[in-house]
Design an enzyme around this catalytic site. Structure first.
Site, mmCIF file in Angstrom:
data_model
loop_
_atom_site.group_PDB
_atom_site.id
_atom_site.type_symbol
_atom_site.label_atom_id
_atom_site.label_comp_id
_atom_site.label_asym_id
_atom_site.label_seq_id
_atom_site.Cartn_x
_atom_site.Cartn_y
_atom_site.Cartn_z
ATOM 1 N N GLU A 152 0.840 -1.202 0.000
ATOM 2 C CA GLU A 152 0.000 0.000 0.000
ATOM 3 C C GLU A 152 0.876 1.253 0.000
ATOM 4 O O GLU A 152 0.556 2.242 -0.657
ATOM 5 C CB GLU A 152 -0.902 0.020 1.232
ATOM 6 C CG GLU A 152 -1.940 -1.081 1.245
ATOM 7 C CD GLU A 152 -2.781 -1.037 2.499
ATOM 8 O OE1 GLU A 152 -3.975 -0.685 2.370
ATOM 9 O OE2 GLU A 152 -2.244 -1.343 3.591
ATOM 10 N N TYR A 193 -16.039 26.190 -1.735
ATOM 11 C CA TYR A 193 -15.923 24.734 -1.787
ATOM 12 C C TYR A 193 -14.894 24.264 -2.806
ATOM 13 O O TYR A 193 -14.374 23.165 -2.685
ATOM 14 C CB TYR A 193 -17.270 24.042 -1.979
ATOM 15 C CG TYR A 193 -18.120 24.542 -3.115
ATOM 16 C CD1 TYR A 193 -17.866 24.176 -4.421
ATOM 17 C CD2 TYR A 193 -19.211 25.364 -2.867
ATOM 18 C CE1 TYR A 193 -18.660 24.618 -5.458
ATOM 19 C CE2 TYR A 193 -20.021 25.812 -3.894
ATOM 20 C CZ TYR A 193 -19.739 25.444 -5.193
ATOM 21 O OH TYR A 193 -20.517 25.891 -6.213
ATOM 22 N N GLU A 203 -8.327 6.227 9.663
ATOM 23 C CA GLU A 203 -8.879 7.024 10.754
ATOM 24 C C GLU A 203 -8.030 8.279 10.978
ATOM 25 O O GLU A 203 -8.555 9.369 11.217
ATOM 26 C CB GLU A 203 -8.958 6.200 12.045
ATOM 27 C CG GLU A 203 -9.974 5.078 12.004
ATOM 28 C CD GLU A 203 -9.485 3.769 11.389
ATOM 29 O OE1 GLU A 203 -8.463 3.763 10.650
ATOM 30 O OE2 GLU A 203 -10.127 2.733 11.645
ATOM 31 N N LYS A 242 -11.985 3.685 1.271
ATOM 32 C CA LYS A 242 -10.788 3.010 0.775
ATOM 33 C C LYS A 242 -11.269 1.802 -0.037
ATOM 34 O O LYS A 242 -11.285 0.672 0.439
ATOM 35 C CB LYS A 242 -9.904 2.590 1.952
ATOM 36 C CG LYS A 242 -8.557 2.070 1.564
ATOM 37 C CD LYS A 242 -7.702 1.808 2.813
ATOM 38 C CE LYS A 242 -6.348 1.283 2.442
ATOM 39 N NZ LYS A 242 -5.516 1.040 3.634
#
Length: 117
Positions: A22, A52, A72, A96
């Site tokens: 990863e 935005y 997290e 993910k």
């Protein structure tokens, strides 16, 4: 009453995860935001709200920055960016979709809510 600006499906490529592959190969992350901000009395002035477009760019840059093990932690990073733009509070969902899960799945995500108070 609190109003919301919602951003859905922001995409960032990053190298987060606990596994070496990863960190080396990276993968796409998808971000959904519910940004709580008072929108009354704006007088059609962008300076009185959250831009935005700029927010989206800053969130994607935060996700793509320094790798960490856990999504997290990335979600916390995103929340800090959004609150730094002047939001009262934010709900972050960080997806993910290529998580290293050994069984078929549609999505893996974490959801957090944070406020300035």
């Amino acid at each position: 009453m609190t109003d919301e600006i919602r951003l859905r499906g922001l995409r960032a490529f990053a190298h987060h995860g606990v596994f070496d592959h990863e960190r080396v190969n990276g993968q796409e992350f998808i971000i959904d935001l519910d940004v709580r901000v008072p929108l009354g009395n704006l007088a059609d002035d962008i300076g009185k709200t959250i831009n935005y477009g700029t927010l989206a760019e800053d969130v994607v840059a935060a996700v793509a920055s320094e790798p960490v093990d856990l999504i997290e932690t990335v979600a916390e990073r995103i929340a800090a960016v959004v609150l730094g733009h002047g939001a009262e509070s934010v709900r972050v969902e960080l997806h993910k979709p290529s998580a290293p899960i050994s069984v078929p799945f549609d999505d893996a995500s974490v959801v957090i809510e944070r406020s300035r108070s």
